[in-house]
Design an enzyme around this catalytic site. Structure first.
Site, PDB file in Angstrom:
ATOM      1  N   SER A 126     125.793 180.979  24.330  1.00  0.00           N
ATOM      2  CA  SER A 126     124.549 180.213  24.348  1.00  0.00           C
ATOM      3  C   SER A 126     123.472 180.883  23.515  1.00  0.00           C
ATOM      4  CB  SER A 126     124.066 180.011  25.776  1.00  0.00           C
ATOM      5  OG  SER A 126     124.077 181.225  26.465  1.00  0.00           O
ATOM      6  N   HIS A 160     128.865 174.994  21.617  1.00  0.00           N
ATOM      7  CA  HIS A 160     128.071 175.301  22.807  1.00  0.00           C
ATOM      8  C   HIS A 160     128.024 174.099  23.749  1.00  0.00           C
ATOM      9  CE1 HIS A 160     123.824 176.488  24.433  1.00  0.00           C
ATOM     10  NE2 HIS A 160     124.775 176.781  25.280  1.00  0.00           N
ATOM     11  N   GLU A 172     126.507 171.499  21.219  1.00  0.00           N
ATOM     12  CA  GLU A 172     125.741 171.989  20.074  1.00  0.00           C
ATOM     13  C   GLU A 172     126.701 172.783  19.192  1.00  0.00           C
ATOM     14  OE1 GLU A 172     122.761 174.984  21.103  1.00  0.00           O
ATOM     15  OE2 GLU A 172     121.367 174.038  19.698  1.00  0.00           O
ATOM     16  N   ASN A 210     118.424 176.670  23.112  1.00  0.00           N
ATOM     17  CA  ASN A 210     117.751 177.710  23.894  1.00  0.00           C
ATOM     18  C   ASN A 210     116.476 178.233  23.245  1.00  0.00           C
ATOM     19  OD1 ASN A 210     119.115 177.807  26.353  1.00  0.00           O
ATOM     20  ND2 ASN A 210     120.894 178.676  25.318  1.00  0.00           N
TER      21      ASN A 210
HETATM   22  N1  CAA Z   1     131.222 170.190  37.801  1.00  0.00           N
HETATM   23  C1  CAA Z   1     131.544 168.896  37.729  1.00  0.00           C
HETATM   24  N2  CAA Z   1     130.745 167.899  38.140  1.00  0.00           N
HETATM   25  C2  CAA Z   1     129.576 168.259  38.700  1.00  0.00           C
HETATM   26  C3  CAA Z   1     129.160 169.582  38.829  1.00  0.00           C
HETATM   27  C4  CAA Z   1     130.047 170.580  38.356  1.00  0.00           C
HETATM   28  N3  CAA Z   1     129.748 171.891  38.382  1.00  0.00           N
HETATM   29  N4  CAA Z   1     127.934 169.604  39.399  1.00  0.00           N
HETATM   30  C5  CAA Z   1     127.591 168.331  39.639  1.00  0.00           C
HETATM   31  N5  CAA Z   1     128.579 167.518  39.213  1.00  0.00           N
HETATM   32  C6  CAA Z   1     128.635 166.073  39.308  1.00  0.00           C
HETATM   33  C7  CAA Z   1     128.623 165.649  40.750  1.00  0.00           C
HETATM   34  O1  CAA Z   1     129.902 165.743  41.334  1.00  0.00           O
HETATM   35  C8  CAA Z   1     128.157 164.221  40.634  1.00  0.00           C
HETATM   36  O2  CAA Z   1     129.242 163.426  40.231  1.00  0.00           O
HETATM   37  P1  CAA Z   1     129.399 161.922  40.767  1.00  0.00           P
HETATM   38  O3  CAA Z   1     128.507 161.100  39.916  1.00  0.00           O
HETATM   39  O4  CAA Z   1     130.829 161.634  40.532  1.00  0.00           O
HETATM   40  O5  CAA Z   1     129.039 161.926  42.216  1.00  0.00           O
HETATM   41  C9  CAA Z   1     127.172 164.267  39.455  1.00  0.00           C
HETATM   42  O6  CAA Z   1     127.444 165.490  38.755  1.00  0.00           O
HETATM   43  C10 CAA Z   1     125.740 164.300  39.927  1.00  0.00           C
HETATM   44  O7  CAA Z   1     125.619 165.342  40.862  1.00  0.00           O
HETATM   45  P2  CAA Z   1     124.745 165.263  42.192  1.00  0.00           P
HETATM   46  O8  CAA Z   1     124.687 163.854  42.671  1.00  0.00           O
HETATM   47  O9  CAA Z   1     125.260 166.303  43.129  1.00  0.00           O
HETATM   48  O10 CAA Z   1     123.331 165.805  41.785  1.00  0.00           O
HETATM   49  P3  CAA Z   1     122.318 165.352  40.677  1.00  0.00           P
HETATM   50  O11 CAA Z   1     122.274 163.865  40.487  1.00  0.00           O
HETATM   51  O12 CAA Z   1     121.092 166.078  41.013  1.00  0.00           O
HETATM   52  O13 CAA Z   1     122.904 165.958  39.327  1.00  0.00           O
HETATM   53  C11 CAA Z   1     123.035 167.686  37.750  1.00  0.00           C
HETATM   54  C12 CAA Z   1     123.257 167.299  39.199  1.00  0.00           C
HETATM   55  C13 CAA Z   1     123.980 166.897  36.850  1.00  0.00           C
HETATM   56  C14 CAA Z   1     123.357 169.162  37.651  1.00  0.00           C
HETATM   57  C15 CAA Z   1     121.540 167.347  37.365  1.00  0.00           C
HETATM   58  O14 CAA Z   1     120.662 167.922  38.301  1.00  0.00           O
HETATM   59  C16 CAA Z   1     121.156 167.838  35.987  1.00  0.00           C
HETATM   60  O15 CAA Z   1     121.440 167.206  34.989  1.00  0.00           O
HETATM   61  N6  CAA Z   1     120.480 169.009  35.946  1.00  0.00           N
HETATM   62  C17 CAA Z   1     120.122 169.647  34.680  1.00  0.00           C
HETATM   63  C18 CAA Z   1     121.314 170.362  34.142  1.00  0.00           C
HETATM   64  C19 CAA Z   1     121.042 171.044  32.852  1.00  0.00           C
HETATM   65  O16 CAA Z   1     119.950 171.021  32.296  1.00  0.00           O
HETATM   66  N7  CAA Z   1     122.081 171.691  32.343  1.00  0.00           N
HETATM   67  C20 CAA Z   1     121.975 172.485  31.136  1.00  0.00           C
HETATM   68  C21 CAA Z   1     121.688 173.884  31.505  1.00  0.00           C
HETATM   69  S1  CAA Z   1     121.517 174.887  30.079  1.00  0.00           S
HETATM   70  C22 CAA Z   1     123.091 175.258  29.665  1.00  0.00           C
HETATM   71  O17 CAA Z   1     124.059 174.936  30.268  1.00  0.00           O
HETATM   72  C23 CAA Z   1     123.300 176.019  28.438  1.00  0.00           C
HETATM   73  C24 CAA Z   1     122.653 177.266  28.212  1.00  0.00           C
HETATM   74  O18 CAA Z   1     122.829 177.738  27.110  1.00  0.00           O
HETATM   75  C25 CAA Z   1     121.845 178.023  29.179  1.00  0.00           C
END
Ligand code: CAA
Length: 302
Positions: A126, A160, A172, A210
């Site tokens: 990342s 990424h 990315e 990032n």
């Molecule tokens: N693996 C697989 N599926 C997952 C999961 C995981 N680890 N975590 C959640 N899900 C799925 C759930 O099972 C659910 O699926 P269904 O639609 O089949 O029920 C779906 O995602 C939605 O989950 P929830 O209903 O539990 O919760 P939510 O609606 O709040 O969504 C979230 C959870 C998708 C994480 C949402 O909160 C979100 O988009 N958050 C922001 C995430 C983000 O910004 N990620 C990027 C981080 S930065 C990065 O990764 C890179 C870096 O370089 C740092």
């Protein structure tokens, strides 16, 4: 350019298992070799993949047969992972090991020695420089400007993915100074086959994602530290005022505060710009071992 049908994944943590999942289910790779040096982590990764396949089948998004087939295409490989990947003739390896430059350099050096010269070597880092990782594939004594070095390092690319990989729509793509246009295009096609939208970034600290996200999170932590607003009000402002799925403090916990700090340091040290100085509160929380969701405590308790 033929599509990639067999891939290797290094690291069976959250990211690696998510990448194996999309490669098997969405890209329908005929073989996905999932490697982790830690057998417990490898089993945990497989369990996670099985659980999300079962959930998708349970919700009727895929058939039970699709789920079973996809799971059957994932082959766990232990300590002889690179040898197995070579025997299987993988077209690409995606590395999703911990974010440590020396670890990644050593993995890429081994991959480059152990795999056919046509194999694309992608890193899911990342923030670490893809150019530095690519340079590690050049054997000692070979000049960086030689044809051999250009071929070897030219197949390295940044791929990424975002957490959770099965859900997030973006990949990315990062081009190192050495990456060839053919490598970049193959990696792009693979990400598309995995069902992702693709953006491209040059190899600058933090890439695009990032370089934008971490200062935002860092600024939210500075706001909290300065007493500008409470934790809940900072997160609520961004969730309800800007429609973000998570507020910045909750997102920092989700990513891992240690990871956020490492990326912020890459931005600060890589640019020398004081605007990227990590928040003192972020540093102290990591010092205390409060690394977010994975550690049971961050800005929130889990
Ligand atoms: N693996 C697989 N599926 C997952 C999961 C995981 N680890 N975590 C959640 N899900 C799925 C759930 O099972 C659910 O699926 P269904 O639609 O089949 O029920 C779906 O995602 C939605 O989950 P929830 O209903 O539990 O919760 P939510 O609606 O709040 O969504 C979230 C959870 C998708 C994480 C949402 O909160 C979100 O988009 N958050 C922001 C995430 C983000 O910004 N990620 C990027 C981080 S930065 C990065 O990764 C890179 C870096 O370089 C740092």
């Amino acid at each position: 350019m033929s599509p990639i049908t067999k891939i290797g994944v290094i690291g069976a943590g959250q990211m690696g298992s998510g990448i194996a999942f999309v490669a098997a289910l969405r890209a329908k790779c005929s073989q996905v070799l999932l490697h982790d040096p830690n057998p417990t982590q490898l089993q945990a990764g497989l369990k996670h993949i099985k659980a999300i396949l079962d959930k998708d089948a349970g919700k009727g998004r895929i058939t039970t047969a699709d789920a079973e087939e996809a799971f059957g295409r994932i082959r766990p490989v232990g300590k002889d992972g690179i040898e197995e990947m070579d025997k299987a003739g993988v077209g690409m390896v995606v590395e999703a090991a911990p974010e440590k430059l020396e670890l990644k350099r050593s993995i890429f050096s081994e991959l480059s020695k152990g795999l056919a010269s046509s194999t694309i070597l992608a890193s899911n880092t990342s923030s670490i420089s893809i150019t530095k990782i690519a340079a590690a594939t050049i054997p000692a004594g070979v000049a960086a400007a030689s044809e051999e070095a250009k071929r070897t390092a030219g197949r390295v690319v940044g791929l990424h993915f975002f957490n959770p990989v099965p859900v997030m729509k973006l990949v990315e793509l990062i081009s190192a100074l050495q990456t060839t246009p053919e490598t970049l295009e193959s990696a792009r096609q693979f990400a598309i086959a995995c069902g992702k939208e693709v953006t491209t970034s040059q190899d600058v600290p933090g890439f695009v994602s990032n370089a934008l996200l971490m200062p935002f999170i860092n600024e939210a932590i500075m706001c909290l530290d300065a007493g500008t607003a409470t934790r809940d009000d900072i997160d609520k402002t961004l969730k309800l005022g800007m429609n973000h799925p998570m507020g910045p403090l909750q997102l920092a916990d989700f990513i891992g505060l240690d990871t956020c700090l490492n990326i912020q340091k890459v931005l600060y040290e890589g640019t020398g710009d004081s605007k990227y100085r990590p928040s003192i509160l972020l540093e102290r929380m990591v010092d205390a071992g409060w690394v977010g969701k994975k550690g049971g405590k961050g800005f929130y308790e889990y």
